[in-house]
Design a protein around this motif. Structure first.
Motif, PDB file in Angstrom:
ATOM      1  N   VAL A   1       0.851  -1.188   0.000  1.00  0.00           N
ATOM      2  CA  VAL A   1       0.000   0.000   0.000  1.00  0.00           C
ATOM      3  C   VAL A   1       0.882   1.231   0.000  1.00  0.00           C
ATOM      4  O   VAL A   1       1.835   1.320   0.784  1.00  0.00           O
ATOM      5  CB  VAL A   1      -0.938   0.005   1.226  1.00  0.00           C
ATOM      6  N   VAL A   2       0.595   2.160  -0.871  1.00  0.00           N
ATOM      7  CA  VAL A   2       1.347   3.410  -0.939  1.00  0.00           C
ATOM      8  C   VAL A   2       0.647   4.466  -0.098  1.00  0.00           C
ATOM      9  O   VAL A   2      -0.559   4.708  -0.263  1.00  0.00           O
ATOM     10  CB  VAL A   2       1.484   3.892  -2.391  1.00  0.00           C
ATOM     11  N   ALA A   3       1.363   5.066   0.826  1.00  0.00           N
ATOM     12  CA  ALA A   3       0.790   6.060   1.724  1.00  0.00           C
ATOM     13  C   ALA A   3       0.822   7.438   1.088  1.00  0.00           C
ATOM     14  O   ALA A   3       1.858   7.866   0.558  1.00  0.00           O
ATOM     15  CB  ALA A   3       1.550   6.086   3.039  1.00  0.00           C
ATOM     16  N   PRO A   4      -0.283   8.177   1.136  1.00  0.00           N
ATOM     17  CA  PRO A   4      -0.270   9.573   0.666  1.00  0.00           C
ATOM     18  C   PRO A   4       0.627  10.420   1.564  1.00  0.00           C
ATOM     19  O   PRO A   4       1.010  10.006   2.659  1.00  0.00           O
ATOM     20  CB  PRO A   4      -1.737  10.003   0.780  1.00  0.00           C
ATOM     21  N   THR A   5       0.931  11.590   1.125  1.00  0.00           N
ATOM     22  CA  THR A   5       1.736  12.513   1.922  1.00  0.00           C
ATOM     23  C   THR A   5       1.065  12.778   3.266  1.00  0.00           C
ATOM     24  O   THR A   5      -0.131  13.065   3.338  1.00  0.00           O
ATOM     25  CB  THR A   5       1.924  13.848   1.173  1.00  0.00           C
TER      26      THR A   5
ATOM     27  N   ASP B   1     -23.573   5.574  -0.342  1.00  0.00           N
ATOM     28  CA  ASP B   1     -22.996   5.707  -1.675  1.00  0.00           C
ATOM     29  C   ASP B   1     -22.171   4.446  -1.939  1.00  0.00           C
ATOM     30  O   ASP B   1     -21.898   3.656  -1.022  1.00  0.00           O
ATOM     31  CB  ASP B   1     -22.108   6.954  -1.750  1.00  0.00           C
ATOM     32  N   THR B   2     -21.793   4.226  -3.178  1.00  0.00           N
ATOM     33  CA  THR B   2     -20.903   3.121  -3.534  1.00  0.00           C
ATOM     34  C   THR B   2     -19.720   3.674  -4.321  1.00  0.00           C
ATOM     35  O   THR B   2     -19.799   4.729  -4.948  1.00  0.00           O
ATOM     36  CB  THR B   2     -21.632   2.062  -4.387  1.00  0.00           C
ATOM     37  N   ARG B   3     -18.603   2.963  -4.257  1.00  0.00           N
ATOM     38  CA  ARG B   3     -17.423   3.320  -5.029  1.00  0.00           C
ATOM     39  C   ARG B   3     -16.642   2.046  -5.312  1.00  0.00           C
ATOM     40  O   ARG B   3     -16.879   1.002  -4.686  1.00  0.00           O
ATOM     41  CB  ARG B   3     -16.558   4.335  -4.282  1.00  0.00           C
ATOM     42  N   VAL B   4     -15.724   2.106  -6.231  1.00  0.00           N
ATOM     43  CA  VAL B   4     -14.892   0.960  -6.576  1.00  0.00           C
ATOM     44  C   VAL B   4     -13.476   1.231  -6.090  1.00  0.00           C
ATOM     45  O   VAL B   4     -12.867   2.259  -6.440  1.00  0.00           O
ATOM     46  CB  VAL B   4     -14.897   0.691  -8.096  1.00  0.00           C
ATOM     47  N   VAL B   5     -12.947   0.325  -5.259  1.00  0.00           N
ATOM     48  CA  VAL B   5     -11.592   0.448  -4.720  1.00  0.00           C
ATOM     49  C   VAL B   5     -10.881  -0.884  -4.936  1.00  0.00           C
ATOM     50  O   VAL B   5     -11.377  -1.934  -4.511  1.00  0.00           O
ATOM     51  CB  VAL B   5     -11.611   0.807  -3.225  1.00  0.00           C
ATOM     52  N   HIS B   6      -9.731  -0.851  -5.589  1.00  0.00           N
ATOM     53  CA  HIS B   6      -8.952  -2.065  -5.882  1.00  0.00           C
ATOM     54  C   HIS B   6      -9.823  -3.136  -6.540  1.00  0.00           C
ATOM     55  O   HIS B   6      -9.720  -4.330  -6.228  1.00  0.00           O
ATOM     56  CB  HIS B   6      -8.308  -2.615  -4.607  1.00  0.00           C
TER      57      HIS B   6
ATOM     58  N   ILE C   1      -7.976   7.018   3.510  1.00  0.00           N
ATOM     59  CA  ILE C   1      -7.871   5.748   4.202  1.00  0.00           C
ATOM     60  C   ILE C   1      -8.559   4.638   3.420  1.00  0.00           C
ATOM     61  O   ILE C   1      -8.003   3.556   3.193  1.00  0.00           O
ATOM     62  CB  ILE C   1      -8.453   5.859   5.619  1.00  0.00           C
ATOM     63  N   VAL C   2      -9.795   4.898   2.995  1.00  0.00           N
ATOM     64  CA  VAL C   2     -10.571   3.873   2.275  1.00  0.00           C
ATOM     65  C   VAL C   2      -9.924   3.540   0.931  1.00  0.00           C
ATOM     66  O   VAL C   2      -9.866   2.373   0.531  1.00  0.00           O
ATOM     67  CB  VAL C   2     -12.033   4.348   2.086  1.00  0.00           C
ATOM     68  N   SER C   3      -9.397   4.545   0.237  1.00  0.00           N
ATOM     69  CA  SER C   3      -8.759   4.300  -1.046  1.00  0.00           C
ATOM     70  C   SER C   3      -7.490   3.460  -0.903  1.00  0.00           C
ATOM     71  O   SER C   3      -7.096   2.745  -1.835  1.00  0.00           O
ATOM     72  CB  SER C   3      -8.420   5.630  -1.729  1.00  0.00           C
ATOM     73  N   SER C   4      -6.865   3.528   0.267  1.00  0.00           N
ATOM     74  CA  SER C   4      -5.632   2.769   0.468  1.00  0.00           C
ATOM     75  C   SER C   4      -5.891   1.343   0.950  1.00  0.00           C
ATOM     76  O   SER C   4      -5.074   0.446   0.709  1.00  0.00           O
ATOM     77  CB  SER C   4      -4.747   3.481   1.510  1.00  0.00           C
ATOM     78  N   PHE C   5      -7.015   1.093   1.602  1.00  0.00           N
ATOM     79  CA  PHE C   5      -7.256  -0.205   2.247  1.00  0.00           C
ATOM     80  C   PHE C   5      -7.285  -1.328   1.217  1.00  0.00           C
ATOM     81  O   PHE C   5      -7.984  -1.262   0.212  1.00  0.00           O
ATOM     82  CB  PHE C   5      -8.579  -0.173   3.015  1.00  0.00           C
TER      83      PHE C   5
END
Length: 334
Positions: free
Chosen positions: A152-156, A267-272, A326-330
């Motif tokens: 997982v790549v951490a944002p700044t 809401d819904t979103r697509v992550v990984h 956080i959610v985008s990285s999980f």
């Protein structure tokens, strides 16, 4: 003489023939013609019990429907949808109880009052550090060095928390402390919150059970503003057959959340590559001194590796930036 009677007065002799009235022997009285207009006598109605006998015949038994007999076997079970009424309901409540627990940390001078084990950002080490090689958890700035957890790549401004045993990783703000969610001291915190929030008291034991079996982490911003410390918590539960995008799932979650929150939205979103469900709401809980504290909550529900992962991010201000990162990285290794 005739073979048949010719009218009134005709009489029949012993030879079977009919004769006119004037030829009748003295003293013979001809029978009168019956009056067919008179009412017929009726049979007497019995006054006793009806005689025993075979029961009256009913309609013929039904035969098989057209096209052959119906197949034998149990009735089909309706398809299930939604989240069910099992552990996930408790998890949703438990996640929000920890939000209240953070109020306790903030108003009581920090988590050290409850002697909760925490890892501060100052003690974080690179994920490549050899000293972490035997551990199942790690912090790092760019990814995980463990084969069990994904990279997982951490944002700044964020750091990576990875768990090799549970094969997950996510990015958390660098300043957050991480609390062991399975700690016995979490039970004490839940008891404290239940005592001050009656709507949670009846579920305290269930909430503790969920955290013991599925609690993964609680990350806390040590700097509280307006009596509330921004925080993150992660839990897991069995997720087989769960339909996160169904209306039944959202209705159940909304009903649960509205016991303590308002303005619930989904809401819904697509992550990984996974479609996940998210929600947002506003809530208020009473702190240990009885003072109500308002917060903004957001949750993500992720189906991965046969489990349902619940990420809750609660903040004192209505800012979804931390939640989104956080959610985008999980991620979880399947």
């Amino acid at each position: 003489m005739s073979d048949f009677s010719q009218g009134e007065g005709w009489w029949q002799a012993s030879d079977g023939k009919w004769y006119p009235p004037e030829s009748a022997p003295p003293g013979f009285a001809a029978p009168s013609t019956p009056d067919y207009t008179a009412p017929l006598p009726t049979a007497p109605v019995p006054t006793g019990p009806a005689p025993m006998g075979p029961p009256p015949m009913g309609p013929p038994p039904m035969g098989p429907p057209a096209g052959g007999p119906a197949p034998m076997g149990p009735a089909p079970t309706p398809a299930k949808s939604g989240l069910g009424t099992g552990p996930i309901v408790a998890i949703v409540v438990a996640a929000v109880v920890i939000i209240g627990a953070i109020v306790f940390f903030a108003t009581s001078g920090g988590g050290d009052k409850k002697n909760v084990a925490a890892t501060s950002s100052s003690s974080s080490k690179s994920s490549s550090s050899s000293s972490k090689s035997n551990s199942s958890t790690s912090f790092g700035s760019s990814g995980s060095a463990f084969s069990g957890a994904p990279n997982v790549v951490a944002p700044t401004g964020f750091k990576v928390f990875s768990n090799d045993a549970d094969r997950f990783a996510l990015a958390l703000p660098e300043s957050y402390n991480v609390v062991d969610a399975s700690s016995g001291n979490i039970d004490d915190v839940i008891d404290e919150l239940a005592a001050n929030n009656p709507q949670l008291a009846s579920m305290a034991d269930q909430i503790k059970s969920v955290f013991r079996s599925g609690g993964k982490l609680v990350a806390i911003d040590p700097v509280a503003s307006n009596g509330f410390s921004d925080n993150v918590n992660l839990l897991e539960a069995p997720g087989a057959g769960t339909d996160l995008t169904s209306k039944a799932a959202q209705d159940q979650l909304q009903q649960q959340l509205e016991t303590f929150a308002s303005n619930v939205a989904f809401d819904t979103r697509v992550v990984h590559g996974r479609t996940i469900l998210t929600d947002s709401y506003e809530g208020t809980l009473n702190g240990p001194d009885g003072t109500p504290v308002s917060f903004f909550g957001r949750q993500a529900y992720v189906l991965a590796a046969g489990k349902l992962w619940v990420i809750t991010v609660s903040t004192g201000t209505d800012d979804g930036t931390i939640f989104d990162k956080i959610v985008s990285s999980f991620d979880v290794n399947e």
